[in-house]
Structure formats: C-alpha cells, structure tokens
Design a protein around this motif. Structure first.
Motif, short mmCIF file in Angstrom:
data_model
loop_
_atom_site.label_atom_id
_atom_site.label_comp_id
_atom_site.label_asym_id
_atom_site.label_seq_id
_atom_site.Cartn_x
_atom_site.Cartn_y
_atom_site.Cartn_z
N PRO A 1 1.77 18.78 -7.52
CA PRO A 1 0.93 17.59 -7.31
C PRO A 1 1.76 16.34 -7.05
CG PRO A 1 0.97 18.21 -9.63
CD PRO A 1 1.68 19.30 -8.89
N PRO A 2 1.12 15.26 -6.61
CA PRO A 2 1.82 14.00 -6.42
C PRO A 2 2.51 13.59 -7.71
CG PRO A 2 -0.48 13.79 -5.74
CD PRO A 2 -0.32 15.15 -6.31
N GLY A 3 3.78 13.23 -7.63
CA GLY A 3 4.50 12.78 -8.81
C GLY A 3 5.14 13.90 -9.61
N THR B 1 12.37 14.11 -5.85
CA THR B 1 13.55 13.98 -6.71
C THR B 1 14.40 15.25 -6.65
OG1 THR B 1 12.28 12.55 -8.19
CG2 THR B 1 14.25 13.56 -9.11
N THR C 1 6.91 15.88 4.98
CA THR C 1 5.88 15.38 5.90
C THR C 1 5.47 13.96 5.50
OG1 THR C 1 4.40 16.81 4.61
CG2 THR C 1 4.89 17.49 6.86
N ILE D 1 -3.60 8.28 4.62
CA ILE D 1 -2.59 8.16 3.57
C ILE D 1 -2.95 7.04 2.59
CG2 ILE D 1 -0.16 7.56 3.13
CD1 ILE D 1 0.53 9.18 5.62
N VAL E 1 -3.91 14.11 5.74
CA VAL E 1 -3.93 13.92 7.19
C VAL E 1 -4.45 15.25 7.79
CG1 VAL E 1 -2.42 13.52 9.18
CG2 VAL E 1 -2.01 12.29 7.04
N VAL F 1 -0.49 17.77 11.59
CA VAL F 1 0.65 18.09 10.73
C VAL F 1 1.41 19.33 11.22
CG1 VAL F 1 1.39 18.49 8.36
CG2 VAL F 1 -0.71 17.23 8.78
N ILE G 1 3.95 8.04 -11.29
CA ILE G 1 3.75 7.44 -9.96
C ILE G 1 3.65 5.92 -10.07
CG2 ILE G 1 2.20 7.29 -7.98
CD1 ILE G 1 1.67 10.22 -8.26
N VAL H 1 13.92 7.29 -14.53
CA VAL H 1 15.07 7.49 -13.63
C VAL H 1 15.45 6.11 -13.08
CG1 VAL H 1 15.98 8.86 -11.69
CG2 VAL H 1 13.98 9.70 -12.95
N ARG I 1 5.44 2.18 -3.21
CA ARG I 1 4.66 2.69 -2.08
C ARG I 1 3.22 2.18 -2.12
NH1 ARG I 1 5.78 9.11 -1.83
NH2 ARG I 1 3.54 9.16 -1.62
N ARG J 1 -5.41 11.28 -4.83
CA ARG J 1 -4.39 12.23 -4.37
C ARG J 1 -4.33 13.44 -5.29
NH1 ARG J 1 0.43 8.26 -4.26
NH2 ARG J 1 1.70 10.13 -4.02
N GLY K 1 7.91 20.99 -14.91
CA GLY K 1 8.34 19.74 -14.28
C GLY K 1 8.38 18.58 -15.24
N SER L 1 13.55 16.96 -18.24
CA SER L 1 14.29 15.90 -17.55
C SER L 1 14.66 16.38 -16.15
CB SER L 1 15.57 15.55 -18.32
OG SER L 1 16.53 16.56 -18.09
N HIS L 2 14.91 15.44 -15.23
CA HIS L 2 15.17 15.89 -13.85
C HIS L 2 16.44 16.73 -13.75
CE1 HIS L 2 17.98 12.54 -12.81
NE2 HIS L 2 17.29 11.92 -13.72
N VAL M 1 15.34 20.24 -14.94
CA VAL M 1 14.53 20.90 -13.90
C VAL M 1 15.47 21.42 -12.81
CG1 VAL M 1 12.71 20.63 -12.17
CG2 VAL M 1 12.52 19.41 -14.34
#
Ligand code: AP5
Length: 216
Positions: free
Chosen positions: A9-11, A16, A32, A54, A60, A65, A125, A143, A161, A172, A198, A201-202, A205
């Motif tokens: 999903p978003p976020g 990253t 994309t 968007i 879209v 796409v 996000i 981060v 954004r 979204r 997810g 920590s990054h 992951v």
C-alpha cells in the motif's frame, strides 16, 4: 540478474527499499509514480492526463500505464533485469506484464510484498518528505535527513508531495485495498510472492529483502 516487483500500500516503504535494492543489484528502478510526477512537472500530455487522477488519489487508467511500462522495459538497460515499483496495480496490468515478459522469454523472479497497518501508513505518509531534485524519500521522524529540509543524497530541497494530504491518503489506501491487494493472491499462485513485515526498521526490512532475493 533480477526481475522484481515491489508490492504494498501507499507508504509501505516501496520507494525506500527500491533505492537500496537498485544500488545493491544494479538494476534500473521503474516507478510509475515517479514517471507520472516527472511528466506533470514537465507539463507533457501524459502529465496533464494523469494529474487529476493522482491528485485525487485514484489510479491512472490502465491504458495510460501499460504501454508506458512495456516501452520502458524494452530499453537496453532492462535486458538483465529491473525493479518495478507501483506497477502492476490492477489485475489487467499484471496480466499484460506477464504477456509482455513471456513474449520476450522472461518471467518475474520475485514479488516483494510489504505489509504495514493502515494507521502506520497514514503516519508515515504525512511525515514523508521527498527530494525535489532526485526523488529520494525521507521521514521527519523515522528516516530524517542529516540536515533538515535538505536531501542527503544530492543536496536538493525536500518537499511534501501534493497527494500526501490526509484525505487523499485515505483514498489511496482504499483504492489499494479494492484494486491492488488482489495481486497478492495472483502472485502467490505463481509462487513468486514473498511477504515482509514492513513495520520493522528500514535497515531490517532491507536485510530481509536481501535474504529473500538471494534465496531465489
Ligand atoms: P506512487 O508514487 O507509486 O505512490 P504509492 O504507491 O502511493 O506509494 P508511496 O510512494 O506513497 O509509498 P512507498 O511505498 O513508496 O513508501 P515510501 O518508501 O516513500 O503512486 C502515486 C500515484 O500515481 C497513485 O496514487 C496513482 O494515481 C498513480 N499511479 C502510479 N502507478 C500507477 C499504476 N501502475 N496504475 C495506475 N496509477 C498509477 O515510505 C513512506 C514514508 O515512510 C517515507 O517517509 C519513508 O521515509 C518512511 N519509511 C519507509 N520505510 C520505513 C520503515 N521501515 N520504518 C519507518 N518509516 C519508513
């Protein structure tokens, strides 16, 4: 050689992790969302068509796409692999990607699926800042850049954004659940899906991602 898709999903951390994966495995990053944002910035026809969708957090249309991605995949730098980020997002996109790859004697090695709870997604996000110049992604708390408002990678300005406001984020996430989450089952059946927690920590992951890629 790595042909991979980032799903989530978003976020969830796709962008990253993408930055780390492409550096380690030396494959092109095809996002994309980044392609659309670049077209919006440049004021191209594609950008004008995509912008409204968007900004409202909608997808879209598929027909705008699929050709974009399959054209990109035919470029020389994708011969030995690629990392798709944000594509496919519908069953139709996934089927057309499979069709394209099989025509070229290729298939996906792995689909990396990032699982994160909804409240964590919204928090991530809303704190996200991206570099205006190179697109690198940061978070004001999780981060943080070394210098506030400045990109660690290229020194560019960090901005928020347009589609990262709370209402659009909710849209979204709903669109992800209704149109994209079905791809988890689609890729499970193909035996290429690997799930990741997810919310670690990054760095953790990424360590899990590398293990899964090496195991394939
Ligand atoms: P796109 O740009 O693809 O956005 P998205 O899928 O909504 O994903 P995000 O970029 O929001 O999140 P991400 O998973 O990359 O997370 P990130 O790493 O930044 O798409 C935008 C729009 O374009 C769509 O809504 C749609 O309209 C259109 N579009 C694009 N592709 C399309 C397609 N195929 N079909 C139709 N329409 C399409 O991380 C988020 C934040 O969390 C950051 O601040 C980051 O620093 C932080 N973070 C990351 N990992 C961690 C961690 N492990 N712990 C703590 N914080 C973390």
């Amino acid at each position: 050689m790595l042909r991979a898709v980032l799903l989530g999903p978003p976020g969830a951390g796709k962008g990253t992790q993408a930055a780390k994966v492409i550096e380690k495995y030396n494959v092109p990053h095809i996002s994309t969302g980044d392609i659309f944002r670049a077209n919006i910035k440049e004021g191209t026809e594609l950008g004008k068509k995509a912008q409204g969708y968007i900004n409202e957090g909608k997808l879209v249309p598929d027909e705008l796409v699929v050709d974009l991605v399959t054209d990109r995949l035919q470029q020389d730098d994708c011969k030995d692999g690629f990392l798709l980020d944000g594509f496919p997002r519908t069953i139709l996109q996934a089927e057309q990607l499979d069709e394209f790859l099989s025509k070229n004697g290729q298939k996906l090695d792995i689909v990396l699926n990032f699982k994160v709870r909804k409240d964590v997604l919204v928090e991530r996000i809303s704190g996200r800042r991206v570099c205006k110049a190179c697109g690198a992604s940061f978070h004001v708390v999780n981060v943080p850049p070394k210098k506030e408002g400045i990109c660690d990678r290229c020194g560019g300005e960090l901005i928020q954004r347009k589609d990262d406001n709370r209402e659009t984020v909710e849209n979204r996430i709903n669109v992800y659940e209704s149109e994209t989450a079905v791809l988890i089952g689609y890729y499970e059946k193909q035996g290429v899906l690997v799930d990741f927690d997810g919310e670690k920590s990054h760095e953790e992951v990424f360590a899990d991602v590398v293990k899964a890629i090496e195991a394939k």
